[in-house]
Design a protein around this motif. Sequence first.
Motif, PDB file in Angstrom:
ATOM      1  N   MET A   1      44.267  18.374  36.451  1.00  0.00           N
ATOM      2  CA  MET A   1      43.212  19.316  36.151  1.00  0.00           C
ATOM      3  C   MET A   1      42.234  19.348  37.315  1.00  0.00           C
ATOM      4  SD  MET A   1      40.403  19.242  33.095  1.00  0.00           S
ATOM      5  CE  MET A   1      41.366  20.112  31.903  1.00  0.00           C
ATOM      6  N   PRO A   2      41.744  20.527  37.704  1.00  0.00           N
ATOM      7  CA  PRO A   2      40.776  20.607  38.782  1.00  0.00           C
ATOM      8  C   PRO A   2      39.510  19.841  38.434  1.00  0.00           C
ATOM      9  CG  PRO A   2      41.582  22.799  38.184  1.00  0.00           C
ATOM     10  CD  PRO A   2      42.106  21.828  37.180  1.00  0.00           C
ATOM     11  N   SER A   3      38.921  19.235  39.429  1.00  0.00           N
ATOM     12  CA  SER A   3      37.697  18.506  39.166  1.00  0.00           C
ATOM     13  C   SER A   3      36.553  19.482  38.950  1.00  0.00           C
ATOM     14  CB  SER A   3      37.381  17.573  40.342  1.00  0.00           C
ATOM     15  OG  SER A   3      37.214  18.327  41.514  1.00  0.00           O
ATOM     16  N   GLY A   4      35.626  19.090  38.074  1.00  0.00           N
ATOM     17  CA  GLY A   4      34.430  19.877  37.880  1.00  0.00           C
ATOM     18  C   GLY A   4      34.590  21.095  36.999  1.00  0.00           C
ATOM     19  N   GLY A   5      35.635  21.167  36.165  1.00  0.00           N
ATOM     20  CA  GLY A   5      35.749  22.333  35.302  1.00  0.00           C
ATOM     21  C   GLY A   5      36.882  22.227  34.316  1.00  0.00           C
ATOM     22  N   ARG A   6      36.817  23.108  33.313  1.00  0.00           N
ATOM     23  CA  ARG A   6      37.859  23.155  32.287  1.00  0.00           C
ATOM     24  C   ARG A   6      38.859  24.247  32.641  1.00  0.00           C
ATOM     25  NH1 ARG A   6      39.944  22.288  27.597  1.00  0.00           N
ATOM     26  NH2 ARG A   6      40.276  23.907  26.041  1.00  0.00           N
ATOM     27  N   LEU A   7      40.118  23.869  32.711  1.00  0.00           N
ATOM     28  CA  LEU A   7      41.205  24.773  33.074  1.00  0.00           C
ATOM     29  C   LEU A   7      41.891  25.285  31.822  1.00  0.00           C
ATOM     30  CD1 LEU A   7      43.072  25.716  35.500  1.00  0.00           C
ATOM     31  CD2 LEU A   7      44.491  23.783  34.855  1.00  0.00           C
ATOM     32  N   ASN A   8      42.163  26.590  31.785  1.00  0.00           N
ATOM     33  CA  ASN A   8      42.898  27.210  30.682  1.00  0.00           C
ATOM     34  C   ASN A   8      43.924  28.173  31.272  1.00  0.00           C
ATOM     35  OD1 ASN A   8      43.408  27.967  27.896  1.00  0.00           O
ATOM     36  ND2 ASN A   8      42.415  29.895  28.401  1.00  0.00           N
ATOM     37  N   ILE A   9      45.169  28.053  30.812  1.00  0.00           N
ATOM     38  CA  ILE A   9      46.228  28.972  31.238  1.00  0.00           C
ATOM     39  C   ILE A   9      46.652  29.753  30.013  1.00  0.00           C
ATOM     40  CG2 ILE A   9      48.557  29.177  32.184  1.00  0.00           C
ATOM     41  CD1 ILE A   9      48.059  26.549  33.703  1.00  0.00           C
ATOM     42  N   ARG A  10      46.661  31.086  30.145  1.00  0.00           N
ATOM     43  CA  ARG A  10      47.041  31.951  29.040  1.00  0.00           C
ATOM     44  C   ARG A  10      47.859  33.120  29.567  1.00  0.00           C
ATOM     45  NH1 ARG A  10      44.255  36.566  29.442  1.00  0.00           N
ATOM     46  NH2 ARG A  10      42.192  36.539  30.403  1.00  0.00           N
ATOM     47  N   PRO A  11      48.633  33.776  28.696  1.00  0.00           N
ATOM     48  CA  PRO A  11      49.376  34.962  29.143  1.00  0.00           C
ATOM     49  C   PRO A  11      48.425  36.066  29.611  1.00  0.00           C
ATOM     50  CG  PRO A  11      50.225  34.172  27.043  1.00  0.00           C
ATOM     51  CD  PRO A  11      48.950  33.416  27.308  1.00  0.00           C
ATOM     52  N   ALA A  12      48.800  36.744  30.668  1.00  0.00           N
ATOM     53  CA  ALA A  12      48.014  37.891  31.152  1.00  0.00           C
ATOM     54  C   ALA A  12      48.225  39.070  30.214  1.00  0.00           C
ATOM     55  CB  ALA A  12      48.460  38.263  32.564  1.00  0.00           C
ATOM     56  N   THR A  13      47.204  39.898  30.109  1.00  0.00           N
ATOM     57  CA  THR A  13      47.277  41.107  29.296  1.00  0.00           C
ATOM     58  C   THR A  13      46.968  42.320  30.171  1.00  0.00           C
ATOM     59  OG1 THR A  13      44.935  41.077  28.688  1.00  0.00           O
ATOM     60  CG2 THR A  13      46.451  39.814  27.279  1.00  0.00           C
ATOM     61  N   GLU A  14      47.276  43.481  29.649  1.00  0.00           N
ATOM     62  CA  GLU A  14      46.976  44.727  30.371  1.00  0.00           C
ATOM     63  C   GLU A  14      45.492  44.809  30.713  1.00  0.00           C
ATOM     64  OE1 GLU A  14      48.851  47.472  31.459  1.00  0.00           O
ATOM     65  OE2 GLU A  14      50.657  46.299  31.060  1.00  0.00           O
ATOM     66  N   SER A  15      44.630  44.329  29.820  1.00  0.00           N
ATOM     67  CA  SER A  15      43.189  44.405  30.076  1.00  0.00           C
ATOM     68  C   SER A  15      42.748  43.502  31.234  1.00  0.00           C
ATOM     69  CB  SER A  15      42.382  44.090  28.819  1.00  0.00           C
ATOM     70  OG  SER A  15      42.600  42.760  28.403  1.00  0.00           O
ATOM     71  N   ASP A  16      43.564  42.530  31.605  1.00  0.00           N
ATOM     72  CA  ASP A  16      43.257  41.649  32.740  1.00  0.00           C
ATOM     73  C   ASP A  16      43.562  42.302  34.091  1.00  0.00           C
ATOM     74  OD1 ASP A  16      42.534  39.304  31.239  1.00  0.00           O
ATOM     75  OD2 ASP A  16      44.677  38.898  30.919  1.00  0.00           O
ATOM     76  N   LEU A  17      44.369  43.356  34.099  1.00  0.00           N
ATOM     77  CA  LEU A  17      44.910  43.884  35.355  1.00  0.00           C
ATOM     78  C   LEU A  17      43.853  44.250  36.398  1.00  0.00           C
ATOM     79  CD1 LEU A  17      48.045  45.859  34.163  1.00  0.00           C
ATOM     80  CD2 LEU A  17      47.852  43.488  34.914  1.00  0.00           C
ATOM     81  N   PRO A  18      42.749  44.917  36.055  1.00  0.00           N
ATOM     82  CA  PRO A  18      41.766  45.208  37.116  1.00  0.00           C
ATOM     83  C   PRO A  18      41.254  43.946  37.818  1.00  0.00           C
ATOM     84  CG  PRO A  18      41.336  46.584  35.205  1.00  0.00           C
ATOM     85  CD  PRO A  18      42.391  45.569  34.792  1.00  0.00           C
ATOM     86  N   GLU A  19      40.974  42.899  37.063  1.00  0.00           N
ATOM     87  CA  GLU A  19      40.496  41.652  37.676  1.00  0.00           C
ATOM     88  C   GLU A  19      41.609  40.973  38.468  1.00  0.00           C
ATOM     89  OE1 GLU A  19      37.897  38.447  38.705  1.00  0.00           O
ATOM     90  OE2 GLU A  19      37.689  40.584  38.327  1.00  0.00           O
ATOM     91  N   LEU A  20      42.837  41.034  37.977  1.00  0.00           N
ATOM     92  CA  LEU A  20      43.952  40.424  38.707  1.00  0.00           C
ATOM     93  C   LEU A  20      44.194  41.145  40.026  1.00  0.00           C
ATOM     94  CD1 LEU A  20      46.471  39.593  35.835  1.00  0.00           C
ATOM     95  CD2 LEU A  20      44.547  38.253  36.725  1.00  0.00           C
ATOM     96  N   LEU A  21      44.081  42.461  40.022  1.00  0.00           N
ATOM     97  CA  LEU A  21      44.227  43.220  41.276  1.00  0.00           C
ATOM     98  C   LEU A  21      43.142  42.818  42.274  1.00  0.00           C
ATOM     99  CD1 LEU A  21      45.187  46.696  39.808  1.00  0.00           C
ATOM    100  CD2 LEU A  21      46.653  45.215  41.215  1.00  0.00           C
ATOM    101  N   ARG A  22      41.921  42.593  41.798  1.00  0.00           N
ATOM    102  CA  ARG A  22      40.834  42.150  42.680  1.00  0.00           C
ATOM    103  C   ARG A  22      41.153  40.787  43.269  1.00  0.00           C
ATOM    104  NH1 ARG A  22      37.299  38.626  43.353  1.00  0.00           N
ATOM    105  NH2 ARG A  22      37.614  37.627  41.332  1.00  0.00           N
ATOM    106  N   ILE A  23      41.642  39.875  42.434  1.00  0.00           N
ATOM    107  CA  ILE A  23      41.985  38.523  42.907  1.00  0.00           C
ATOM    108  C   ILE A  23      43.121  38.584  43.916  1.00  0.00           C
ATOM    109  CG2 ILE A  23      43.030  36.339  42.178  1.00  0.00           C
ATOM    110  CD1 ILE A  23      41.257  36.569  39.644  1.00  0.00           C
ATOM    111  N   MET A  24      44.131  39.402  43.645  1.00  0.00           N
ATOM    112  CA  MET A  24      45.249  39.528  44.579  1.00  0.00           C
ATOM    113  C   MET A  24      44.771  40.020  45.939  1.00  0.00           C
ATOM    114  SD  MET A  24      48.167  41.083  42.098  1.00  0.00           S
ATOM    115  CE  MET A  24      48.757  40.143  40.700  1.00  0.00           C
ATOM    116  N   GLU A  25      43.928  41.039  45.939  1.00  0.00           N
ATOM    117  CA  GLU A  25      43.409  41.572  47.202  1.00  0.00           C
ATOM    118  C   GLU A  25      42.581  40.517  47.935  1.00  0.00           C
ATOM    119  OE1 GLU A  25      42.427  43.499  50.517  1.00  0.00           O
ATOM    120  OE2 GLU A  25      44.014  44.065  49.120  1.00  0.00           O
ATOM    121  N   ALA A  26      41.711  39.815  47.208  1.00  0.00           N
ATOM    122  CA  ALA A  26      40.885  38.778  47.832  1.00  0.00           C
ATOM    123  C   ALA A  26      41.751  37.656  48.383  1.00  0.00           C
ATOM    124  CB  ALA A  26      39.877  38.233  46.810  1.00  0.00           C
ATOM    125  N   SER A  27      42.789  37.294  47.658  1.00  0.00           N
ATOM    126  CA  SER A  27      43.683  36.227  48.096  1.00  0.00           C
ATOM    127  C   SER A  27      44.463  36.638  49.343  1.00  0.00           C
ATOM    128  CB  SER A  27      44.641  35.863  46.960  1.00  0.00           C
ATOM    129  OG  SER A  27      45.499  34.826  47.343  1.00  0.00           O
TER     130      SER A  27
END
Length: 180
Positions: A1-27
Motif C-alpha cells: 500500500m502506498p505510504s500516507g494514504g488509503r488505496l482503493n481499486i474499483r472497476p472503471a465506469t463510463e462516468s470516470d472516462l473524462p477524468e481517466l482521459l485527463r490522467i492519461m494525457e498528464a501521464s
Amino acid sequence: MPSGGRLNIRPATESDLPELLRIMEASISGLQAGFLSPEQIVSSRAVMGLDRQLVADGTYFVVELDGTIAGCGGWSRRATLYGGDHSTGLREPRLLDPETEPARVRAMYTDPAFARRGVGRALLAHCEAVARAEGFSAVELMGTAAGQPLYEAAGYVVIERIEDDRGGAPVPLARMRKAL
C-alpha cells in the motif's frame, strides 16, 4: 500500500472516462518526458490511450488514493496488446484461450502527482491476480520506456523490442511477459 494514504481499486465506469482521459494525457506528457523526445511524446499519443472495450468488459480499473483518482489500468482476455480506441491497426477483439495464451495487461497510467507512491505496483498486482483467477498462467504487456522499470521490478521480462512510428516519430516499446 502506498505510504500516507488509503488505496482503493474499483472497476472503471463510463462516468470516470473524462477524468481517466485527463490522467492519461498528464501521464503521457509528464512521465514520458524523461524517456522520450518531445516529438516521440506527440507520436506516442497515436498508439496510447483509452480502450473503451476494457471498461465494457469490466477489466479496467480506477485506483483511488484518499478518494482521489490517482491512476488507472487493466487487463484483458482479448488479443489486442496495446493501443486506444483511436489506434489504427492494433485492434484484435477475439477472446484469448487461457490454456494456451497469456492475458494482456493494458493501458496503465498514473497521474504524475501520484507517481512513485505504489499506485502502479498495486494496480499491476490486482490485474495479475484477477487474470490468474480466470485461469491465465501468464500475462503480456507492451511497456513504454517510462513503464519498463516498474514491470521489470514486478518480474516481467522483455521478449521483443519494437518501434511504433504510426504517429510520426518512432516510439520505443517493449513486449514483456510474466508467468503467473
